[in-house]
Design a protein around this motif. Structure first.
Motif, PDB file in Angstrom:
ATOM      1  N   PRO A 109       0.811  -1.227   0.000  1.00 54.06           N
ATOM      2  CA  PRO A 109       0.000   0.000   0.000  1.00 54.06           C
ATOM      3  C   PRO A 109       0.845   1.278   0.000  1.00 54.06           C
ATOM      4  O   PRO A 109       0.557   2.214  -0.749  1.00 54.06           O
ATOM      5  CB  PRO A 109      -0.826  -0.126   1.289  1.00 54.06           C
ATOM      6  CG  PRO A 109      -0.843  -1.582   1.594  1.00 54.06           C
ATOM      7  CD  PRO A 109       0.489  -2.081   1.159  1.00 54.06           C
ATOM      8  N   ALA A 110       1.875   1.320   0.843  1.00 55.03           N
ATOM      9  CA  ALA A 110       2.707   2.526   0.925  1.00 55.03           C
ATOM     10  C   ALA A 110       3.451   2.776  -0.387  1.00 55.03           C
ATOM     11  O   ALA A 110       3.503   3.907  -0.877  1.00 55.03           O
ATOM     12  CB  ALA A 110       3.706   2.395   2.073  1.00 55.03           C
ATOM     13  N   THR A 111       4.012   1.723  -0.973  1.00 53.25           N
ATOM     14  CA  THR A 111       4.783   1.877  -2.212  1.00 53.25           C
ATOM     15  C   THR A 111       3.896   2.258  -3.380  1.00 53.25           C
ATOM     16  O   THR A 111       4.209   3.181  -4.149  1.00 53.25           O
ATOM     17  CB  THR A 111       5.544   0.581  -2.534  1.00 53.25           C
ATOM     18  OG1 THR A 111       6.317   0.181  -1.397  1.00 53.25           O
ATOM     19  CG2 THR A 111       6.470   0.780  -3.716  1.00 53.25           C
ATOM     20  N   ALA A 112       2.764   1.556  -3.528  1.00 52.29           N
ATOM     21  CA  ALA A 112       1.850   1.847  -4.641  1.00 52.29           C
ATOM     22  C   ALA A 112       1.290   3.260  -4.535  1.00 52.29           C
ATOM     23  O   ALA A 112       1.192   3.985  -5.536  1.00 52.29           O
ATOM     24  CB  ALA A 112       0.718   0.819  -4.677  1.00 52.29           C
ATOM     25  N   THR A 152      -7.821   1.583   0.822  1.00 50.22           N
ATOM     26  CA  THR A 152      -8.412   0.735  -0.222  1.00 50.22           C
ATOM     27  C   THR A 152      -7.404  -0.301  -0.704  1.00 50.22           C
ATOM     28  O   THR A 152      -7.742  -1.472  -0.910  1.00 50.22           O
ATOM     29  CB  THR A 152      -8.882   1.595  -1.402  1.00 50.22           C
ATOM     30  OG1 THR A 152      -9.836   2.551  -0.943  1.00 50.22           O
ATOM     31  CG2 THR A 152      -9.527   0.727  -2.477  1.00 50.22           C
ATOM     32  N   THR A 153      -6.162   0.128  -0.880  1.00 55.82           N
ATOM     33  CA  THR A 153      -5.111  -0.808  -1.309  1.00 55.82           C
ATOM     34  C   THR A 153      -4.831  -1.831  -0.224  1.00 55.82           C
ATOM     35  O   THR A 153      -4.593  -3.009  -0.524  1.00 55.82           O
ATOM     36  CB  THR A 153      -3.825  -0.036  -1.653  1.00 55.82           C
ATOM     37  OG1 THR A 153      -4.121   0.996  -2.602  1.00 55.82           O
ATOM     38  CG2 THR A 153      -2.782  -0.966  -2.256  1.00 55.82           C
ATOM     39  N   VAL A 154      -4.857  -1.413   1.041  1.00 54.00           N
ATOM     40  CA  VAL A 154      -4.646  -2.341   2.155  1.00 54.00           C
ATOM     41  C   VAL A 154      -5.689  -3.452   2.132  1.00 54.00           C
ATOM     42  O   VAL A 154      -5.368  -4.631   2.275  1.00 54.00           O
ATOM     43  CB  VAL A 154      -4.692  -1.588   3.502  1.00 54.00           C
ATOM     44  CG1 VAL A 154      -4.850  -2.575   4.664  1.00 54.00           C
ATOM     45  CG2 VAL A 154      -3.427  -0.777   3.700  1.00 54.00           C
ATOM     46  N   ILE A 155      -6.952  -3.083   1.952  1.00 58.35           N
ATOM     47  CA  ILE A 155      -8.020  -4.077   1.922  1.00 58.35           C
ATOM     48  C   ILE A 155      -7.833  -5.031   0.745  1.00 58.35           C
ATOM     49  O   ILE A 155      -8.034  -6.249   0.859  1.00 58.35           O
ATOM     50  CB  ILE A 155      -9.395  -3.383   1.857  1.00 58.35           C
ATOM     51  CG1 ILE A 155      -9.639  -2.603   3.156  1.00 58.35           C
ATOM     52  CG2 ILE A 155     -10.513  -4.393   1.636  1.00 58.35           C
ATOM     53  CD1 ILE A 155     -10.865  -1.718   3.128  1.00 58.35           C
ATOM     54  N   GLY A 156      -7.431  -4.487  -0.413  1.00 58.02           N
ATOM     55  CA  GLY A 156      -7.154  -5.343  -1.557  1.00 58.02           C
ATOM     56  C   GLY A 156      -6.006  -6.299  -1.302  1.00 58.02           C
ATOM     57  O   GLY A 156      -6.051  -7.465  -1.719  1.00 58.02           O
ATOM     58  N   VAL A 157      -4.986  -5.834  -0.595  1.00 57.11           N
ATOM     59  CA  VAL A 157      -3.834  -6.677  -0.270  1.00 57.11           C
ATOM     60  C   VAL A 157      -4.248  -7.818   0.653  1.00 57.11           C
ATOM     61  O   VAL A 157      -3.789  -8.958   0.492  1.00 57.11           O
ATOM     62  CB  VAL A 157      -2.723  -5.833   0.393  1.00 57.11           C
ATOM     63  CG1 VAL A 157      -1.666  -6.721   1.036  1.00 57.11           C
ATOM     64  CG2 VAL A 157      -2.074  -4.931  -0.643  1.00 57.11           C
ATOM     65  N   MET A 158      -5.125  -7.545   1.601  1.00 57.76           N
ATOM     66  CA  MET A 158      -5.562  -8.586   2.532  1.00 57.76           C
ATOM     67  C   MET A 158      -6.307  -9.711   1.826  1.00 57.76           C
ATOM     68  O   MET A 158      -6.334 -10.844   2.312  1.00 57.76           O
ATOM     69  CB  MET A 158      -6.457  -7.970   3.615  1.00 57.76           C
ATOM     70  CG  MET A 158      -5.727  -7.082   4.598  1.00 57.76           C
ATOM     71  SD  MET A 158      -4.422  -7.950   5.496  1.00 57.76           S
ATOM     72  CE  MET A 158      -5.344  -9.230   6.306  1.00 57.76           C
ATOM     73  N   LYS A 159      -6.906  -9.422   0.680  1.00 58.44           N
ATOM     74  CA  LYS A 159      -7.692 -10.434  -0.034  1.00 58.44           C
ATOM     75  C   LYS A 159      -6.933 -11.089  -1.178  1.00 58.44           C
ATOM     76  O   LYS A 159      -7.481 -11.950  -1.862  1.00 58.44           O
ATOM     77  CB  LYS A 159      -8.969  -9.784  -0.582  1.00 58.44           C
ATOM     78  CG  LYS A 159      -9.887  -9.226   0.488  1.00 58.44           C
ATOM     79  CD  LYS A 159     -11.165  -8.690  -0.105  1.00 58.44           C
ATOM     80  CE  LYS A 159     -10.919  -7.469  -0.958  1.00 58.44           C
ATOM     81  NZ  LYS A 159     -12.174  -6.890  -1.494  1.00 58.44           N
ATOM     82  N   VAL A 160      -5.691 -10.696  -1.405  1.00 61.68           N
ATOM     83  CA  VAL A 160      -4.961 -11.190  -2.568  1.00 61.68           C
ATOM     84  C   VAL A 160      -4.679 -12.687  -2.453  1.00 61.68           C
ATOM     85  O   VAL A 160      -4.345 -13.181  -1.382  1.00 61.68           O
ATOM     86  CB  VAL A 160      -3.644 -10.410  -2.753  1.00 61.68           C
ATOM     87  CG1 VAL A 160      -2.637 -10.723  -1.654  1.00 61.68           C
ATOM     88  CG2 VAL A 160      -3.043 -10.693  -4.109  1.00 61.68           C
ATOM     89  N   PHE A 161      -4.876 -13.400  -3.521  1.00 58.47           N
ATOM     90  CA  PHE A 161      -4.477 -14.799  -3.597  1.00 58.47           C
ATOM     91  C   PHE A 161      -4.130 -15.189  -5.034  1.00 58.47           C
ATOM     92  O   PHE A 161      -3.401 -16.156  -5.263  1.00 58.47           O
ATOM     93  CB  PHE A 161      -5.576 -15.713  -3.047  1.00 58.47           C
ATOM     94  CG  PHE A 161      -6.585 -16.137  -4.071  1.00 58.47           C
ATOM     95  CD1 PHE A 161      -6.472 -17.365  -4.710  1.00 58.47           C
ATOM     96  CD2 PHE A 161      -7.649 -15.314  -4.408  1.00 58.47           C
ATOM     97  CE1 PHE A 161      -7.392 -17.760  -5.667  1.00 58.47           C
ATOM     98  CE2 PHE A 161      -8.577 -15.707  -5.346  1.00 58.47           C
ATOM     99  CZ  PHE A 161      -8.458 -16.930  -5.986  1.00 58.47           C
ATOM    100  N   ASP A 162      -4.636 -14.398  -6.003  1.00 56.82           N
ATOM    101  CA  ASP A 162      -4.428 -14.717  -7.414  1.00 56.82           C
ATOM    102  C   ASP A 162      -2.952 -14.772  -7.779  1.00 56.82           C
ATOM    103  O   ASP A 162      -2.502 -15.683  -8.485  1.00 56.82           O
ATOM    104  CB  ASP A 162      -5.122 -13.676  -8.314  1.00 56.82           C
ATOM    105  CG  ASP A 162      -6.459 -13.222  -7.774  1.00 56.82           C
ATOM    106  OD1 ASP A 162      -6.468 -12.720  -6.630  1.00 56.82           O
ATOM    107  OD2 ASP A 162      -7.458 -13.327  -8.495  1.00 56.82           O
ATOM    108  N   VAL A 163      -2.193 -13.790  -7.301  1.00 57.74           N
ATOM    109  CA  VAL A 163      -0.766 -13.715  -7.608  1.00 57.74           C
ATOM    110  C   VAL A 163      -0.036 -14.923  -7.040  1.00 57.74           C
ATOM    111  O   VAL A 163       0.804 -15.537  -7.709  1.00 57.74           O
ATOM    112  CB  VAL A 163      -0.156 -12.407  -7.062  1.00 57.74           C
ATOM    113  CG1 VAL A 163       1.354 -12.387  -7.247  1.00 57.74           C
ATOM    114  CG2 VAL A 163      -0.791 -11.202  -7.744  1.00 57.74           C
ATOM    115  N   ILE A 164      -0.376 -15.287  -5.802  1.00 53.97           N
ATOM    116  CA  ILE A 164       0.263 -16.437  -5.153  1.00 53.97           C
ATOM    117  C   ILE A 164      -0.085 -17.722  -5.897  1.00 53.97           C
ATOM    118  O   ILE A 164       0.781 -18.567  -6.151  1.00 53.97           O
ATOM    119  CB  ILE A 164      -0.186 -16.552  -3.680  1.00 53.97           C
ATOM    120  CG1 ILE A 164       0.021 -15.226  -2.950  1.00 53.97           C
ATOM    121  CG2 ILE A 164       0.562 -17.680  -2.979  1.00 53.97           C
ATOM    122  CD1 ILE A 164       1.442 -14.751  -2.912  1.00 53.97           C
TER     123      ILE A 164
END
Length: 283
Positions: A68-71, A212-224
């Motif tokens: 989130p901070a970098t983006a 908003t980015t933080v919440i998206g990061v918490m739900k990420v699984f596609d990349v993994i």
């Protein structure tokens, strides 16, 4: 009475599509893998006793600290700099383009960036080509312990920077030119104008984009899923839920993971709503 009656459809929709799934997930977290036998806190004891789960939690916090901070920072910098060059519109289009790609599609692209064919084979990965051009040995980047998480984060940063740029670019247009001109007359450098004049006036929008980015990061699984399949200590909570439910058919265990994820996300959602309300009050 009329007003209360008009609220019923909205409450019904909220109850059906929000509260019921949340309650049902919480209930199932106390049941076994089949979702039929009550086992109490067994799933939670198993989750927090599993060493791999603590690695998963660590990875999630790493993603939260970095992405989130970098983006948001990259998006803000691009939004400011793009308005100063004649080809800024083209630059913004290029930065935003990854947003049109699915996470899986973006992961496939980055697989070619990180591709490794063995120490003696010809390399087609861009990163290894650069490394070899500098005289170093090629690496299997996504298998390097701990650091492989950062290579995966780069994919999401690449995608989310475009989102941050668009939102922040719109906010920057609302910064009065008078304040910038006044700072210039006072002799402020461009960097000071950016940090002490522009940033404070768009702080609310920066916070909204960040959360908003933080919440998206918490739900990420596609990349993994697309890059490592959770191997090499790269799993996150979103992927663990997917693996437990869809691969191992463990209803209770997956519900417990989702419950933990919801508990972590809930304060962030509250903070996002509070920030949005604060922005509305300012307007």
């Amino acid at each position: 009475p009329t007003r209360r009656s008009s609220d019923l459809p909205a409450l019904l929709l909220l109850g059906t599509y929000l509260f019921y799934p949340l309650f049902e997930t919480f209930r199932l977290s106390f049941y076994d893998a089949t979702g039929e036998v009550f086992v109490g806190l067994t799933n939670y004891q198993w989750v927090f006793a599993d060493q791999n789960f603590f690695i998963t939690i660590r990875n999630n916090f790493l993603w939260l600290l970095v992405v989130p901070a970098t983006a948001t920072a990259f998006g803000l910098v691009v939004a400011v700099l793009a308005d100063r060059v004649w080809w800024g519109g083209f630059a913004k289009s290029m930065v935003f383009m990854p947003m049109a790609i699915s996470f899986v599609g973006a992961s496939v692209i980055w697989k070619f960036v990180y591709d490794f064919r063995g120490p003696e084979a010809d390399q087609i990965g861009i990163l290894n080509a650069i490394v070899m051009g500098m005289g170093f040995q090629p690496q299997a980047w996504v298998t390097i312990p701990f650091w492989n998480n950062f290579f995966l984060m780069a994919i999401l940063i690449w995608i989310q920077t475009g989102f941050a740029m668009v939102i922040l670019s719109a906010a920057l247009r609302g910064v009065p030119n008078e304040t910038i001109e006044a700072a210039r007359i006072d002799g402020a450098s461009p960097l000071k104008i950016f940090l002490r004049v522009i940033v404070p006036q768009v702080r609310g929008t920066i916070m909204a984009v960040f959360i908003t980015t933080v919440i998206g990061v918490m739900k990420v699984f596609d990349v993994i899923l697309a890059m490592t399949g959770g191997n090499f200590n790269t799993s996150v909570l979103g992927y663990e839920y997917y693996r437990l439910f869809f691969v191992e058919s463990n209803v209770g265990g997956s519900a417990a993971v989702v419950t933990v994820l919801c508990i972590i996300i809930a304060p962030l959602m509250w903070l996002q709503i509070r920030t949005a309300r604060h922005q509305e009050e300012i307007r």
